[in-house]
Scaffold this active site. Structure first.
Site, PDB file in Angstrom:
ATOM      1  N   ASP A 109      47.492 -70.156  83.383  1.00  0.00           N
ATOM      2  CA  ASP A 109      47.311 -69.038  83.479  1.00  0.00           C
ATOM      3  C   ASP A 109      47.730 -67.834  84.488  1.00  0.00           C
ATOM      4  O   ASP A 109      48.594 -68.406  85.673  1.00  0.00           O
ATOM      5  CB  ASP A 109      45.804 -68.977  83.345  1.00  0.00           C
ATOM      6  CG  ASP A 109      45.446 -69.436  85.304  1.00  0.00           C
ATOM      7  OD1 ASP A 109      45.259 -69.171  85.513  1.00  0.00           O
ATOM      8  OD2 ASP A 109      45.404 -70.688  84.997  1.00  0.00           O
ATOM      9  N   ASP A 134      46.521 -66.415  87.085  1.00  0.00           N
ATOM     10  CA  ASP A 134      45.308 -66.695  88.124  1.00  0.00           C
ATOM     11  C   ASP A 134      44.658 -65.009  88.042  1.00  0.00           C
ATOM     12  O   ASP A 134      44.082 -64.605  86.771  1.00  0.00           O
ATOM     13  CB  ASP A 134      46.082 -66.173  89.266  1.00  0.00           C
ATOM     14  CG  ASP A 134      44.726 -67.523  90.497  1.00  0.00           C
ATOM     15  OD1 ASP A 134      44.030 -68.369  90.099  1.00  0.00           O
ATOM     16  OD2 ASP A 134      44.811 -66.564  91.613  1.00  0.00           O
TER      17      ASP A 134
END
Length: 290
Positions: free
Chosen positions: A210, A212
């Protein structure tokens, strides 16, 4: 020439290794308590290998409860010479995309609820972690990743946070914009420090799941999205590991970067003042110098 034994510490999503000949789950006792789980041992292309699921099968340990000292001690006790750490992480860089791998070479340690050293009262030591990962081992991981068709980035700074919550947006922007970090995770420290104290070559393979919470187009970290990416990353991680025995070989010379001699000048407590109970706990990790 010493014999090579590869140790793999599997992170979120990676709980086993396929294709090990003579695969056996072994329980290993250590002076630091029980490791995260039993350790899967066997041979891959003739090279001994040990696999330890960092969070335990079924993911029963949080990042803060992982028994890091017991894990590293257990691998050293089994004869492991080279540790490959595989872990999930978030990215602070647009060009480090979910599904890519990063070979970490630096850390900023923001953890605070973990035991970080094998040494202490009764036997004090200070090791250098200026370069906390082994370039020789990272070279092999990079080649294995490229051979497996994985998009891999060489070098990066890993922000180790305590967790288990993900970052606030303010924290994420601080780590990215002001501190210059590249990826963020919850398990890289103190694992890398402990591997250096145990004189083990250590490489960190960070698997991006991802962006973040800093990224304006992706919003907050969503565990369902992370889990969806973990499965694909785990398969890539296994593909990388399967190629390591051919690259590392069955025997190895002394580490050119001195990882296997990290304690040569690290011990400060004079021999006559070293506590017997401390020495007993250090039999595996520091036996070479004690």
């Amino acid at each position: 020439m010493a014999k090579t034994m590869i140790g793999v510490i599997g992170g979120s999503g990676l709980y086993d290794i396929d294709g090990l000949e003579g695969a056996t789950w072994q329980n290993v006792e250590t002076p630091w308590g029980a490791p995260s789980d039993a350790i899967l041992t066997g041979r891959l292309d003739g090279v001994p290998m040990a696999f330890l699921p960092r969070h335990g099968r079924g993911h029963v340990h949080s990042p803060s409860s992982v028994p890091y000292r017991a894990n590293i001690d257990a691998l050293k006790r089994l004869g492991v010479t080279d540790v490959i750490s595989v872990s999930a992480c978030g990215s602070f860089r647009e060009d480090l995309a979910p599904g890519d791998f990063v070979l970490v070479d630096q850390y900023i340690d923001r953890t605070f609820a973990r035991e970080k050293s094998f040494f202490g009262p009764g036997c004090v030591a200070h090791v250098s972690v200026a370069h906390p990962t082994c370039a020789r081992l990272s070279d092999a991981c990079e080649q294995a990743a490229r051979d497996a068709g994985i998009t891999v980035h060489r070098g990066g700074t890993y922000l180790a946070m305590e967790g288990p919550q993900f970052s606030t947006m303010a924290e994420s922007k601080l780590y990215r914009d002001q501190w210059g970090c590249d990826v963020i995770g919850m398990t890289g420290m103190p694992e890398a420090k402990l591997a250096r104290e145990a004189e083990l070559c250590y490489a960190s393979v960070a698997m991006i799941t991802d962006y973040d919470s800093w990224h304006p187009d992706h919003g907050a970290v969503d565990i369902t999205t992370i889990i969806a990416t973990l499965g694909a990353n785990a398969d890539k991680g296994r593909a990388l590991v399967r190629r390591l025995p051919a690259l590392l070989g069955a025997t190895r010379a002394p580490c050119p970067h001195g990882c296997d001699r990290a304690l040569d000048f690290a011990l400060l407590t004079t021999p006559e003042r070293r506590a017997p109970e401390a020495l007993a706990r250090l039999d595996a990790v520091a036996g070479r110098v004690l």
